[in-house]
Design a protein around this motif. Sequence first.
Motif, mmCIF file in Angstrom:
data_model
loop_
_atom_site.group_PDB
_atom_site.id
_atom_site.type_symbol
_atom_site.label_atom_id
_atom_site.label_comp_id
_atom_site.label_asym_id
_atom_site.label_seq_id
_atom_site.Cartn_x
_atom_site.Cartn_y
_atom_site.Cartn_z
ATOM 1 N N ALA A 212 0.814 -1.210 0.000
ATOM 2 C CA ALA A 212 0.000 0.000 0.000
ATOM 3 C C ALA A 212 0.853 1.268 0.000
ATOM 4 O O ALA A 212 0.381 2.339 -0.385
ATOM 5 N N THR A 213 2.126 1.140 0.398
ATOM 6 C CA THR A 213 2.990 2.305 0.567
ATOM 7 C C THR A 213 3.981 2.496 -0.572
ATOM 8 O O THR A 213 4.231 3.618 -1.013
ATOM 9 N N VAL A 214 4.544 1.404 -1.046
ATOM 10 C CA VAL A 214 5.664 1.458 -1.980
ATOM 11 C C VAL A 214 5.184 1.219 -3.411
ATOM 12 O O VAL A 214 4.686 0.134 -3.737
ATOM 13 N N GLY A 215 5.317 2.233 -4.259
ATOM 14 C CA GLY A 215 4.882 2.111 -5.644
ATOM 15 C C GLY A 215 5.866 1.311 -6.476
ATOM 16 O O GLY A 215 7.024 1.096 -6.090
ATOM 17 N N LYS A 216 5.410 0.890 -7.651
ATOM 18 C CA LYS A 216 6.256 0.087 -8.539
ATOM 19 C C LYS A 216 7.394 0.909 -9.165
ATOM 20 O O LYS A 216 8.284 0.347 -9.806
ATOM 21 N N ASP A 217 7.361 2.227 -8.979
ATOM 22 C CA ASP A 217 8.458 3.052 -9.480
ATOM 23 C C ASP A 217 9.695 2.980 -8.578
ATOM 24 O O ASP A 217 10.778 3.411 -8.970
ATOM 25 N N VAL A 218 9.536 2.415 -7.385
ATOM 26 C CA VAL A 218 10.629 2.362 -6.416
ATOM 27 C C VAL A 218 11.528 1.165 -6.717
ATOM 28 O O VAL A 218 11.053 0.036 -6.885
ATOM 29 N N LEU A 219 12.807 1.409 -6.797
ATOM 30 C CA LEU A 219 13.794 0.363 -7.016
ATOM 31 C C LEU A 219 14.105 -0.286 -5.669
ATOM 32 O O LEU A 219 14.329 0.416 -4.681
ATOM 33 N N LEU A 220 14.101 -1.616 -5.620
ATOM 34 C CA LEU A 220 14.223 -2.323 -4.346
ATOM 35 C C LEU A 220 15.484 -3.164 -4.253
ATOM 36 O O LEU A 220 15.950 -3.720 -5.250
ATOM 37 N N SER A 221 16.017 -3.265 -3.050
ATOM 38 C CA SER A 221 17.034 -4.244 -2.682
ATOM 39 C C SER A 221 16.640 -4.797 -1.322
ATOM 40 O O SER A 221 15.894 -4.151 -0.576
ATOM 41 N N GLN A 222 17.123 -5.975 -0.994
ATOM 42 C CA GLN A 222 16.857 -6.549 0.319
ATOM 43 C C GLN A 222 18.133 -6.533 1.133
ATOM 44 O O GLN A 222 19.163 -7.036 0.693
ATOM 45 N N GLY A 223 18.060 -5.934 2.320
ATOM 46 C CA GLY A 223 19.272 -5.749 3.107
ATOM 47 C C GLY A 223 19.580 -6.891 4.038
ATOM 48 O O GLY A 223 19.594 -6.709 5.252
ATOM 49 N N PHE A 224 19.823 -8.099 3.508
ATOM 50 C CA PHE A 224 20.166 -9.212 4.403
ATOM 51 C C PHE A 224 21.615 -9.625 4.190
ATOM 52 O O PHE A 224 22.187 -9.467 3.120
ATOM 53 N N ILE A 225 22.211 -10.147 5.247
ATOM 54 C CA ILE A 225 23.603 -10.557 5.234
ATOM 55 C C ILE A 225 23.699 -11.946 5.848
ATOM 56 O O ILE A 225 23.027 -12.237 6.827
ATOM 57 N N GLY A 226 24.540 -12.794 5.279
ATOM 58 C CA GLY A 226 24.772 -14.105 5.888
ATOM 59 C C GLY A 226 24.496 -15.233 4.932
ATOM 60 O O GLY A 226 24.097 -15.039 3.791
ATOM 61 N N GLY A 227 24.700 -16.468 5.406
ATOM 62 C CA GLY A 227 24.511 -17.645 4.576
ATOM 63 C C GLY A 227 23.048 -17.909 4.270
ATOM 64 O O GLY A 227 22.156 -17.476 4.986
ATOM 65 N N HIS A 228 22.791 -18.641 3.203
ATOM 66 C CA HIS A 228 21.433 -18.934 2.767
ATOM 67 C C HIS A 228 21.087 -20.390 3.063
ATOM 68 O O HIS A 228 21.879 -21.291 2.816
ATOM 69 N N LYS A 229 19.890 -20.583 3.602
ATOM 70 C CA LYS A 229 19.411 -21.940 3.813
ATOM 71 C C LYS A 229 18.754 -22.457 2.536
ATOM 72 O O LYS A 229 18.400 -21.694 1.648
ATOM 73 N N LYS A 230 18.572 -23.745 2.450
ATOM 74 C CA LYS A 230 18.092 -24.380 1.227
ATOM 75 C C LYS A 230 16.672 -23.942 0.886
ATOM 76 O O LYS A 230 15.799 -23.860 1.745
ATOM 77 N N ILE A 231 16.456 -23.666 -0.398
ATOM 78 C CA ILE A 231 15.130 -23.315 -0.901
ATOM 79 C C ILE A 231 14.481 -24.570 -1.463
ATOM 80 O O ILE A 231 15.060 -25.243 -2.319
ATOM 81 N N VAL A 232 13.305 -24.906 -0.980
ATOM 82 C CA VAL A 232 12.606 -26.116 -1.408
ATOM 83 C C VAL A 232 11.288 -25.719 -2.059
ATOM 84 O O VAL A 232 10.459 -25.045 -1.446
ATOM 85 N N ASN A 233 11.095 -26.118 -3.324
ATOM 86 C CA ASN A 233 9.876 -25.788 -4.068
ATOM 87 C C ASN A 233 9.602 -24.279 -4.069
ATOM 88 O O ASN A 233 8.451 -23.841 -3.956
ATOM 89 N N GLY A 234 10.677 -23.514 -4.208
ATOM 90 C CA GLY A 234 10.534 -22.066 -4.277
ATOM 91 C C GLY A 234 10.252 -21.389 -2.958
ATOM 92 O O GLY A 234 9.957 -20.199 -2.913
ATOM 93 N N ILE A 235 10.330 -22.142 -1.845
ATOM 94 C CA ILE A 235 10.012 -21.587 -0.530
ATOM 95 C C ILE A 235 11.255 -21.645 0.359
ATOM 96 O O ILE A 235 11.926 -22.676 0.440
ATOM 97 N N SER A 236 11.556 -20.552 1.019
ATOM 98 C CA SER A 236 12.714 -20.472 1.899
ATOM 99 C C SER A 236 12.261 -20.240 3.332
ATOM 100 O O SER A 236 11.281 -19.531 3.581
ATOM 101 N N PRO A 237 12.982 -20.818 4.322
ATOM 102 C CA PRO A 237 12.660 -20.541 5.723
ATOM 103 C C PRO A 237 13.099 -19.148 6.160
ATOM 104 O O PRO A 237 12.723 -18.685 7.230
ATOM 105 N N GLN A 238 13.892 -18.474 5.331
ATOM 106 C CA GLN A 238 14.373 -17.141 5.664
ATOM 107 C C GLN A 238 13.463 -16.082 5.046
ATOM 108 O O GLN A 238 13.324 -16.004 3.826
ATOM 109 N N PRO A 239 12.838 -15.228 5.877
ATOM 110 C CA PRO A 239 11.910 -14.213 5.343
ATOM 111 C C PRO A 239 12.577 -13.251 4.370
ATOM 112 O O PRO A 239 11.951 -12.777 3.431
ATOM 113 N N GLU A 240 13.882 -12.954 4.583
ATOM 114 C CA GLU A 240 14.569 -12.037 3.682
ATOM 115 C C GLU A 240 14.678 -12.614 2.273
ATOM 116 O O GLU A 240 14.558 -11.897 1.277
#
Length: 322
Positions: A212-240
């Motif tokens: 509701a706040t962020v329009g599609k004109d806004v360029l996005l990045s996700q600010g997470f740092i660290g190792g990645h856990k396994k993605i299964v069927n396109g779903i990750s346990p990490q919210p980032e």
Amino acid sequence: MMKDFIRAYSIQLSPNFDSDCCYEEFYYRSGSYPQSWYDPSPKKDVDLFYKLVDLAAEKGTNTILIFVGDAYCYESHPEIVCQNTWTKEELGDAIKHVKALGMDAVPMLNFSAVGNVWMGKYRKMMGSEVYLKVCDDLICELFEVFDKPELFHIGMSCEAPELQSRFKNCVSRSAHLLSKHIAHHLDTVRKLGARPWMYSDLYLVSPEAFKATVGKDVLLSQGFIGGHKKIVNGISPQPEIRATIELPELGYDYIPQFCNFHSIPTDTSMCNLVINHIKPDKVKGIVQLSVYQCNDEHDFKLMYDACALNENADKVLKGGKK
């Protein structure tokens, strides 16, 4: 005109963004040596800045993202300052050098509760109109110093209380107030004629408030740092990581953030995440975040990131075309 594929190398002029404790205070409170701390008199290394910019250009970088924070002496708010700041002339000359090499210079500030330690006393005024006015002044001033850039990064990394264990003063906003303030910052940037760039961490707090706040004109990045856990069927346990996958599917333009922090290499897993789970047309570039301040104590790490950036960008482009 914005680059077709942004290859952004991040340089931190100020180290003051994720702790308000000085080195001695941190050790006294926790009994351990800090990974990051507030430094009222950080080193200023103009020569290394030019060296890093030249190296980045040589390797194929087309954008330098510069976190300014309190490392610059603002004319609008001279009270926001640490020792050894960059002068207007020094920063202006540095930006001219970046542009002379064919790269864009993009200013970055961070107005989240975790990232705005550099704002000094104003960090404690986050719910006020005074705070928003100061933010407006700083955005407008840097927009002119950077010679009217096409992009402006407003930060907005996550500000959950549990992420402020290194702070003396924990400050947090409700999703409603945070959304209101983000909308204000985005409009300030838009009115200047620049495209807003921000971290998508609000999506982790409230997906509905984010949409509701962020329009599609806004360029996005996700600010997470660290190792990645396994993605299964396109779903990750990490919210980032879920946000990194879901937001491009919602139609947002995305610039994945790569970072090697505390000897945790994430480049390979990040490349795989981008190639396998994000549509190529929504990947507008990558940004290589160097969390270390620009000074000679960290020169090897900073130069490594300057070289790694374009290797990662080439992998993403090659993989995305399959």
